[in-house]
Design a protein around this motif. Structure first.
Motif, short mmCIF file in Angstrom:
data_model
loop_
_atom_site.label_atom_id
_atom_site.label_comp_id
_atom_site.label_asym_id
_atom_site.label_seq_id
_atom_site.Cartn_x
_atom_site.Cartn_y
_atom_site.Cartn_z
N LEU A 1 -2.70 52.64 13.64
CA LEU A 1 -3.91 52.41 14.42
C LEU A 1 -4.74 53.66 14.68
N THR A 2 -4.23 54.83 14.36
CA THR A 2 -5.02 56.05 14.59
C THR A 2 -5.20 56.88 13.33
N GLY A 3 -4.57 56.50 12.25
CA GLY A 3 -4.63 57.27 11.02
C GLY A 3 -5.85 56.95 10.18
N PRO A 4 -5.95 57.59 9.01
CA PRO A 4 -7.07 57.33 8.11
C PRO A 4 -7.16 55.84 7.76
N SER B 1 -7.96 53.48 9.77
CA SER B 1 -7.75 52.58 10.90
C SER B 1 -9.11 52.17 11.47
N PRO B 2 -9.16 51.03 12.13
CA PRO B 2 -10.45 50.58 12.70
C PRO B 2 -10.87 51.48 13.86
N PRO B 3 -12.17 51.56 14.14
CA PRO B 3 -12.64 52.39 15.25
C PRO B 3 -12.00 52.02 16.59
N SER B 4 -11.65 50.76 16.75
CA SER B 4 -11.01 50.34 18.00
C SER B 4 -9.49 50.53 17.97
N GLY B 5 -8.95 51.06 16.88
CA GLY B 5 -7.50 51.23 16.75
C GLY B 5 -6.86 52.05 17.86
N PRO B 6 -7.42 53.23 18.20
CA PRO B 6 -6.80 54.00 19.28
C PRO B 6 -6.75 53.24 20.62
N ALA B 7 -7.83 52.52 20.94
CA ALA B 7 -7.84 51.75 22.19
C ALA B 7 -6.80 50.64 22.13
N GLN B 8 -6.67 50.00 20.99
CA GLN B 8 -5.67 48.95 20.81
C GLN B 8 -4.26 49.53 20.95
N TRP B 9 -4.03 50.72 20.37
CA TRP B 9 -2.72 51.35 20.47
C TRP B 9 -2.37 51.63 21.92
#
Length: 120
Positions: free
Chosen positions: A59-62, A64-72
């Motif tokens: 969710l935070t790597g290359p 990943s969707p822009p919302s990935g960090p928030a989802q993580w």
């Protein structure tokens, strides 16, 4: 996983835990928020942290969707850290500089629905 593959995975998990997770999200250990200084000796903690690390990579790597960090943060970090740091969680009784081993619950039969044992 076993042997060298497990050792390599555990080393990578340890580096991530010590250099990414704990410096940012560790918070100070207390009786209400315990953390074990030898967390790798708690199988439950290793399982939680491994899942958290794998989800972080997705969710935070290359790519990943822009919302990935928030989802993580919402779906993985907060529930895992709450479970790990709970006063009754895997680190219950552990304190800074002190590890308290936990015993697994006793079971009466290893495989209660398996075939009967051969008489000795």
């Amino acid at each position: 996983m076993q042997g060298p593959a497990y050792a390599k995975e555990l080393r990578q998990l340890t580096l991530w835990t010590h250099h990414v997770l704990l410096p940012v999200y560790g918070r100070e250990a207390s009786s209400g928020l315990p953390w074990c200084p030898v967390w790798w000796n708690h199988a439950e903690a290793v399982a939680h942290l491994h899942g958290l690390w794998l989800a972080w990579g997705d969710l935070t790597g290359p790519g990943s969707p822009p919302s990935g960090p928030a989802q993580w943060h919402r779906d993985y970090l907060l529930p895992a850290m709450s479970a790990l740091r709970d006063a009754a969680g895997p680190f219950a009784g552990c304190k800074p500089g002190m590890h308290r081993p936990k015993e697994a619950p006793q079971v009466d039969a290893v495989d209660p629905f398996g075939p009967p044992s051969a008489p000795s």
